[in-house]
Design a protein around this motif. Structure first.
Motif, PDB file in Angstrom:
ATOM      1  N   LEU A   8       0.817  -1.215   0.000  1.00 16.00           N
ATOM      2  CA  LEU A   8       0.000   0.000   0.000  1.00 16.00           C
ATOM      3  C   LEU A   8       0.850   1.263   0.000  1.00 16.00           C
ATOM      4  O   LEU A   8       0.575   2.219  -0.718  1.00 16.00           O
ATOM      5  N   SER A   9       1.904   1.259   0.813  1.00 15.09           N
ATOM      6  CA  SER A   9       2.684   2.492   0.888  1.00 15.09           C
ATOM      7  C   SER A   9       3.462   2.717  -0.414  1.00 15.09           C
ATOM      8  O   SER A   9       3.616   3.851  -0.854  1.00 15.09           O
ATOM      9  N   GLU A  10       3.904   1.633  -1.062  1.00 11.94           N
ATOM     10  CA  GLU A  10       4.569   1.780  -2.363  1.00 11.94           C
ATOM     11  C   GLU A  10       3.568   2.273  -3.413  1.00 11.94           C
ATOM     12  O   GLU A  10       3.876   3.154  -4.211  1.00 11.94           O
TER      13      GLU A  10
ATOM     14  N   TYR B  58       5.500   2.294  -8.635  1.00 10.14           N
ATOM     15  CA  TYR B  58       5.179   1.060  -9.327  1.00 10.14           C
ATOM     16  C   TYR B  58       4.977   1.370 -10.799  1.00 10.14           C
ATOM     17  O   TYR B  58       4.815   2.535 -11.192  1.00 10.14           O
ATOM     18  N   GLY B  59       4.997   0.321 -11.619  1.00  8.73           N
ATOM     19  CA  GLY B  59       4.654   0.484 -13.021  1.00  8.73           C
ATOM     20  C   GLY B  59       3.221   0.044 -13.223  1.00  8.73           C
ATOM     21  O   GLY B  59       2.364   0.781 -13.665  1.00  8.73           O
TER      22      GLY B  59
ATOM     23  N   ASN C  21      -6.153   7.904  -6.815  1.00 13.02           N
ATOM     24  CA  ASN C  21      -5.659   7.928  -8.183  1.00 13.02           C
ATOM     25  C   ASN C  21      -4.141   8.120  -8.141  1.00 13.02           C
ATOM     26  O   ASN C  21      -3.629   9.193  -8.402  1.00 13.02           O
ATOM     27  N   ASP C  22      -3.417   7.053  -7.793  1.00 11.24           N
ATOM     28  CA  ASP C  22      -1.973   7.211  -7.611  1.00 11.24           C
ATOM     29  C   ASP C  22      -1.184   6.901  -8.875  1.00 11.24           C
ATOM     30  O   ASP C  22       0.025   6.990  -8.894  1.00 11.24           O
ATOM     31  N   GLY C  23      -1.894   6.544  -9.947  1.00 14.55           N
ATOM     32  CA  GLY C  23      -1.198   6.268 -11.200  1.00 14.55           C
ATOM     33  C   GLY C  23      -0.871   7.528 -11.989  1.00 14.55           C
ATOM     34  O   GLY C  23      -0.238   7.454 -13.038  1.00 14.55           O
TER      35      GLY C  23
END
Lengths: 580, 306
Positions: free
Chosen positions: A467-469, A475-476, A503-505
């Motif tokens: 979760l924290s990553e 991440y990809g 929306n972390d992407g």
């Protein structure tokens, strides 16, 4: 170690026991005895364990059994419902609870303005009726006058005012404070930020039975949102008397069909009938026992031994066997939940929409739902599940293609993006450590490898690390699941707005954001949602895999289980246990 | 003896403090926090939650607040189970694990030592092979295999016993947890007792005793047993702490509500105060029972003096 250096002449006589050592042994024995006696003492105070074995009923002649007032079925003498509940709730405070397992108990203990009907549609509960002003900025809920707390006092609009204020109060520290904010309630954001007092929240008791909500941004689906426990009332007196201890048995005052009876962490939580509940006569279940069994295989064993009426889940590895052996007990209810993979669009190769499109096309979702997940999941080609109430479900064009055509298009897209045999696509797929996520990750990476020649590294991380990553955007591609907070499409679509915390992407689109903003107050939000989804079908910020189901085992004697409720909200008061 | 206890106490305080410090640092170094959730909440909301639990303060300040509270016996609120303090969690779960553990320990000592002696005295004959085969099976059968198998056999298939629950610690509810808990320990103790007994029986003072014509049972019980127990006691001291603080497997399979679940869940959930609380508990118990073992040595081995 041996004592072979002892002089032989001392052998015929044992060395006398040292006084100190003797005392020590005595102390150890006394300690053991105390522990054992303490355990016995505890048993004396508790009721005999009839609850855990409630599923096994004593035989009573048929003529003596009560009948169900509506259906006429013979009811079991003992109406003690035993529910598997996966784990311990974070809290029983409706304004602190944040997990499914807590929600399951809290909706039995408390009642809000509305509730989720058998098919998932919003039904009135404590609110008799509601209306909105012309601009949807002011909502008025008229309450029933027979709502009662478990101490006998009347549930009034003031209790709702207090409850909503608590939810945003920084001192209370609710995880779901943002829920009130996302409904657009006046001043909510400023109260959460500590700039205004909780009393300034846009809620008001016009009189004892009229609850008024003032919004700063109009919204058409507020009643749907009030199904959620964050918008439940709170018993001011009990909370002010007991402070944070108010959720303990003996202290808790609640207004639902049941009240808290006992709670032993890691063993069971028992709720008993609330005699003051407004609809108490229609409630058949007398007691509800929630068992926090974390291991799904342990839960299955307890179900198999007849100690549970319903499980919270089913181990995926047992699906095939159970489909054969217990087909009538296996419930696979549609759920408003989508299983996806999120792209980090700020990182190559996923900054290229052609790559995202190719990967989305190239996985065979039918293989996944039929051979991997096996719980009647539905292939997903879009973000919002079809079961969402009032949502005009459409599918993108590629959903209608054959998989062969999808694979061809995928190869073409990837080639256009500059990837081929000499320059294969390489990336990492991240998921949290779990057997079912692993199985899926292996399958999709294999599909990409075979069809597109992609070199995919799959890696797993422990839950919190994952979760924290993910939240830091490290991440990809990452596993991403979402379950709707309320039964309206915006609970999914707002995930991908620029200001969404989930929306972390890094994908954002101002037109998309604007459409969702306008949808809030529109009489026909579907027109906006359709255009918003059109954008997603062009941009592929996430890769939908399947629409999830809630899989559970339900005992044949348990009736009234909501097999069609896509929200998986199960009210114990709607169920009953039959004699056979 | 008195000065020994004083010395042990003097060492115990800094040991516990070191334990707290290391655990505190390790816990906070782990990625994510107690409130990291799949639903990422807005920053303002997270700030309020962290402020409520003092997590907004610098780490050193949190450390001193925590140590100060521990000194007063307050282990703080649980971050995961928000309705409970760590003290409440330990108070409600530890007695259960200790209860199951105490019975298990009793069986471990009686059967482990008993079987070990039998195997040693019948060395390389069928009782020895039987016991050792059983012991090896017990050792290689971890409780996460043992516990579900017991449930499958006695609860699901035979329906003799309930598959889980506590219900005030009634006999039928604790039988399976005790068996699952004790098996592998019994096997270990039997193995240790056997080898130590064999060694003792070969030592010169036993040979002397035999030469004097002392009956065999007297030799075993009065002379060989005590020195043979020294390695067993060395093993049982720390094992005792492990047994009475339960096991996550037992708690998960049998829903006993014991303390074992908190060790694993505390770490998974990053429940800083809970994991520190149970670590301190185990630390204190380990210190106590190591001291108890040392005192026992003085009785088992007359050469040991404090």
């Amino acid at each position: 170690m041996t004592a072979n250096c002892l002089p032989t002449d001392t052998l015929s006589q044992l060395p006398p026991m040292e006084a100190g050592a003797g005392r020590c042994i005595a102390a150890t024995i006394v300690f053991l005895a105390i522990i054992m006696l303490a355990g016995c003492g505890e048993s004396g105070q508790e009721e005999a364990g009839d609850e855990a074995l409630a599923a096994a009923d004593i035989d009573v002649p048929d003529t003596l059994l009560r009948e169900h007032p509506v259906t006429g079925e013979k009811l079991a003498r003992k109406q003690v419902l035993v529910r598997g509940n996966a784990s311990e709730p974070a809290s029983l405070d409706p304004h602190l609870v944040e997990d499914t397992v807590g929600g399951a108990i809290v909706v039995d203990l408390f009642e809000g303005l509305t509730r989720s009907g058998p098919d998932g549609d919003t039904e009135p509960a404590l609110a008799r009726s509601w209306s909105a002003s012309d601009n949807n900025l002011t909502w008025t809920f008229r309450l029933r006058e027979d709502g009662r707390w478990s101490d006998g006092s009347t549930v009034t609009a003031h209790d709702f005012v207090y409850g909503w204020q608590r939810a945003v109060d920084p001192q209370v520290g609710s995880n779901y404070a943002y829920y009130i904010e996302s409904a657009g309630v006046k001043n909510a954001a400023k109260i959460i930020a500590g700039e205004k007092a909780p009393e300034t929240l846009g809620v008001r008791a016009v009189d004892d039975f009229t609850f008024e909500v003032s919004l700063s941004e109009p919204i058409t689906y507020l009643p749907d949102m009030t199904v959620h426990y964050t918008m439940f009332p709170a018993p001011r007196e009990a909370i002010e008397t007991h402070g944070t201890d108010w959720t303990k048995p003996g202290h808790m005052v609640s207004n639902g069909a049941f009240q808290l009876d006992t709670w032993h962490l890691g063993e069971k939580l028992v709720a008993a009938r609330n005699p003051h509940y407004r609809d108490n006569e229609a409630t058949i279940i007398d007691r509800v026992v929630y068992l926090p069994i974390e291991s799904s295989s342990a839960e299955l064993q307890r179900y198999a031994s007849g100690e549970l009426h319903m499980t919270s889940t089913v181990p995926v590895s047992q699906m095939a066997r159970l489909k054969k052996e217990r087909p009538d007990e296996l419930v696979m209810a549609p759920s408003i939940a989508t299983y996806m993979y999120a792209f980090n669009v700020q990182r190559p190769p996923f900054d290229d929409v052609r790559v995202r499109r190719a990967l989305t096309y190239a996985i065979d979702r039918n293989v996944i739902v039929n051979y991997i997940t096996r719980g009647n999941q539905m292939p997903a080609y879009t973000l919002t599940p079809p079961y969402v109430s009032g949502f005009d479900f459409r599918q993108p064009e590629y959903a209608t293609w054959s998989q062969t055509r999808r694979d061809e298009e995928a190869r073409r897209e990837l080639e256009k993006a500059g990837y081929n045999e000499d320059n294969p696509l390489e990336f990492e797929l991240l998921y949290n450590t779990d057997e079912s996520h692993k199985a899926l990750a292996i399958v999709v990476s294999q599909m990409w490898k075979e069809k597109l020649g992609a070199r995919v590294t799959i890696s797993n991380l422990e839950w919190k690390t994952f979760l924290s990553e993910k939240q830091a955007g490290n991440y990809g591609m990452a596993r991403f699941g979402w379950k709707g907070d309320y039964n309206e499409a915006s609970t999914f679509l707002t995930l991908l707005t620029g200001d969404s915390g989930n929306n972390d992407g890094g994908w954002s689109n101002s037109e998309y954001d604007q459409l969702l903003k306008e949808a809030r107050s529109s009489g026909d939000p579907n027109a906006y949602y359709a255009r918003a989804e059109d954008i997603l079908w062009q941009e592929f910020p996430v890769l939908p895999v399947y629409f999830n189901t809630t899989v559970a085992l339900v005992s044949p004697v348990l009736r009234g289980y909501p097999k069609e409720n896509p929200r998986n909200i199960i009210y114990s008061k709607d169920m009953y246990i039959t004699a056979d | 003896m008195f000065s020994f206890i004083i010395r042990r106490l003097a060492v115990a305080v800094p040991t516990i403090l070191a334990l707290i410090t290391v655990s505190f640092v390790l816990m906070h170094a782990a990625p994510g926090g107690p409130f990291t959730n799949e639903r990422n909440v807005p920053e303002a909301v997270m700030e309020n939650i962290e402020a409520k639990y003092n997590l907004d303060k610098p780490l050193w300040q949190q450390y001193f607040i925590y140590v100060g509270n521990v000194a007063q016996g307050d282990l703080g609120p649980s971050f995961r189970y928000k309705d409970f303090t760590v003290n409440e969690l330990i108070e409600s779960s530890f007695p259960r694990s200790a209860y199951i553990g105490a019975w298990s320990f009793l069986f471990v000592v009686v059967f482990g030592v008993g079987l070990g002696i039998i195997a040693a005295l019948k060395q390389n004959r069928w009782p020895d092979y039987t016991v050792m085969t059983a012991a090896m099976t017990g050792v290689v059968f971890p409780n996460f295999v043992m516990a579900p198998l017991l449930v499958l056999l006695f609860a699901v298939t035979l329906r003799w016993l309930p598959a889980g629950g506590w219900e005030g610690g009634q006999v039928e509810y604790i039988v399976l947890p005790i068996i699952a808990m004790a098996t592998s320990y019994i096997a270990q103790v039997a193995r240790i007792t056997r080898s130590s007994m064999i060694e003792t029986m070969r030592s010169p003072f036993i040979r002397t005793a035999r030469a004097k014509g002392i009956p065999r049972h007297k030799i075993v019980l009065r002379h060989a047993l005590k020195p043979s127990l020294i390695p067993v006691v060395s093993y049982l001291g720390p094992a005792f702490v492990g047994i009475i603080t339960g096991s996550v497997i037992i708690d998960q399979v049998f829903s006993t509500g014991g303390i074992g679940q908190h060790f694993v869940n505390g770490a998974i959930n990053r429940d800083y105060s809970l994991i520190l609380g149970v670590t301190i508990l185990v630390g204190v118990l380990t210190i106590i029972f190591n001291a108890a073992v040392d005192i026992l040595y003085t009785w088992l081995d007359p050469r040991v003096r404090y």
